[in-house]
Design a protein around this motif. Structure first.
Motif, PDB file in Angstrom:
ATOM      1  N   GLU A   1       0.950  -0.881  -0.302  1.00 50.71           N
ATOM      2  CA  GLU A   1      -0.146  -0.396   0.284  1.00 50.71           C
ATOM      3  C   GLU A   1       0.729   1.218  -0.190  1.00 50.71           C
ATOM      4  OE1 GLU A   1      -2.611  -0.422   3.389  1.00 50.71           O
ATOM      5  OE2 GLU A   1      -4.183  -1.211   2.490  1.00 50.71           O
ATOM      6  N   ILE A   2       0.719   2.083  -1.137  1.00 50.85           N
ATOM      7  CA  ILE A   2       1.693   3.518  -1.515  1.00 50.85           C
ATOM      8  C   ILE A   2       0.793   4.453  -0.956  1.00 50.85           C
ATOM      9  CG2 ILE A   2       2.289   4.108  -2.858  1.00 50.85           C
ATOM     10  CD1 ILE A   2       3.603   1.899  -2.246  1.00 50.85           C
ATOM     11  N   PRO A   3       1.009   5.107   0.114  1.00 49.01           N
ATOM     12  CA  PRO A   3      -0.087   6.790   0.754  1.00 49.01           C
ATOM     13  C   PRO A   3      -0.506   7.105  -0.700  1.00 49.01           C
ATOM     14  CG  PRO A   3       1.913   6.191   2.090  1.00 49.01           C
ATOM     15  CD  PRO A   3       2.186   5.419   1.312  1.00 49.01           C
ATOM     16  N   ASP A   4      -1.376   7.939  -0.734  1.00 50.98           N
ATOM     17  CA  ASP A   4      -1.662   8.604  -2.364  1.00 50.98           C
ATOM     18  C   ASP A   4      -1.794  10.508  -1.830  1.00 50.98           C
ATOM     19  OD1 ASP A   4      -3.425  10.289   0.400  1.00 50.98           O
ATOM     20  OD2 ASP A   4      -5.295   9.698  -0.911  1.00 50.98           O
ATOM     21  N   ASP A   5      -0.325  10.550  -1.073  1.00 50.07           N
ATOM     22  CA  ASP A   5       0.497  12.031  -1.162  1.00 50.07           C
ATOM     23  C   ASP A   5       1.610  11.693  -1.440  1.00 50.07           C
ATOM     24  OD1 ASP A   5       0.902  10.698   1.276  1.00 50.07           O
ATOM     25  OD2 ASP A   5       0.686  12.812   2.057  1.00 50.07           O
ATOM     26  N   SER A   6       2.316  10.411  -2.202  1.00 52.61           N
ATOM     27  CA  SER A   6       3.001   9.550  -2.133  1.00 52.61           C
ATOM     28  C   SER A   6       3.854  10.553  -3.951  1.00 52.61           C
ATOM     29  CB  SER A   6       3.924   8.744  -2.468  1.00 52.61           C
ATOM     30  OG  SER A   6       2.857   7.411  -0.760  1.00 52.61           O
ATOM     31  N   ALA A   7       4.748  10.633  -3.900  1.00 49.48           N
ATOM     32  CA  ALA A   7       5.816  11.139  -5.156  1.00 49.48           C
ATOM     33  C   ALA A   7       6.680   9.954  -6.077  1.00 49.48           C
ATOM     34  CB  ALA A   7       6.951  12.420  -4.385  1.00 49.48           C
ATOM     35  N   LEU A   8       6.776  10.206  -7.082  1.00 50.11           N
ATOM     36  CA  LEU A   8       7.008   9.332  -8.016  1.00 50.11           C
ATOM     37  C   LEU A   8       8.170  10.235  -8.671  1.00 50.11           C
ATOM     38  CD1 LEU A   8       6.802   6.230  -9.233  1.00 50.11           C
ATOM     39  CD2 LEU A   8       5.861   7.434 -11.067  1.00 50.11           C
ATOM     40  N   ILE A   9       9.582   9.521  -8.498  1.00 47.27           N
ATOM     41  CA  ILE A   9      10.178   9.786  -9.111  1.00 47.27           C
ATOM     42  C   ILE A   9      11.182   9.301  -9.855  1.00 47.27           C
ATOM     43  CG2 ILE A   9      10.646  11.885  -6.887  1.00 47.27           C
ATOM     44  CD1 ILE A   9      12.826  10.215  -6.024  1.00 47.27           C
ATOM     45  N   VAL A  10      12.353   9.985 -10.987  1.00 49.33           N
ATOM     46  CA  VAL A  10      13.083   9.080 -11.575  1.00 49.33           C
ATOM     47  C   VAL A  10      14.859   9.292 -11.224  1.00 49.33           C
ATOM     48  CG1 VAL A  10      14.373   8.899 -14.285  1.00 49.33           C
ATOM     49  CG2 VAL A  10      12.246   9.751 -13.470  1.00 49.33           C
ATOM     50  N   SER A  11      15.063   8.674 -10.762  1.00 47.48           N
ATOM     51  CA  SER A  11      15.952   8.520  -9.703  1.00 47.48           C
ATOM     52  C   SER A  11      17.510   7.263 -10.393  1.00 47.48           C
ATOM     53  CB  SER A  11      15.985   7.556  -8.507  1.00 47.48           C
ATOM     54  OG  SER A  11      15.889   8.006  -7.604  1.00 47.48           O
ATOM     55  N   SER A  12      19.044   8.035 -10.424  1.00 47.77           N
ATOM     56  CA  SER A  12      19.899   7.277 -10.623  1.00 47.77           C
ATOM     57  C   SER A  12      20.705   6.230  -9.805  1.00 47.77           C
ATOM     58  CB  SER A  12      20.874   8.452 -11.417  1.00 47.77           C
ATOM     59  OG  SER A  12      22.268   7.153 -12.300  1.00 47.77           O
TER      60      SER A  12
END
Length: 129
Positions: free
Chosen positions: A69-80
């Motif tokens: 389960e992922i909180p609905d105020d989470s962010a999705l980022i591109v990481s290296s």
């Protein structure tokens, strides 16, 4: 012989290295099959990437493993994974008590920091302004 010749040569070497990194960075884009991670642990993968004709941004679809389960105020980022490593998608969890459900859209997204553009700003002196 010109006194600034060594500076010109060093500048040329730095620009050549920057171009090499740019070529490499262009090859390490997020694509179908790229890992989706939370706290460094793989929890899913990218299943589709397409160009949105209205926003001119990439629309990315991800599949998260069952039971997570992922909180609905989470962010999705591109990481290296590092200077010479590949890219992956990372979820930065929020603090909400509500969770995403299937088909929800994560609107808080961030692209990867471009090391090449940072290097070029540093070399050209634009980073100090």
């Amino acid at each position: 012989m010109r006194e600034d010749l060594p500076e010109i040569l060093v500048g040329g070497v730095v620009l050549a290295a920057a171009l090499g990194f740019a070529v490499f960075a262009g090859q390490a884009a997020v694509d179908v099959g790229t890992d989706l991670r939370l706290a460094g642990v793989k929890i899913g993968k990218v299943t589709d990437v397409s160009l949105n004709g209205e926003t001119f941004r990439a629309d990315t679809t991800v599949k998260i493993s069952d039971g997570i389960e992922i909180p609905d105020d989470s962010a999705l980022i591109v990481s290296s994974e590092g200077l010479l490593g590949g890219n992956y998608m990372e979820i930065v969890p929020g603090g909400s008590a509500s969770f995403f459900t299937q088909g929800d859209v994560i609107s808080d997204t961030q692209g990867a920091v471009s090391l090449i553009s940072l290097l070029l700003k540093f070399v050209s002196g634009q980073g100090s302004k």
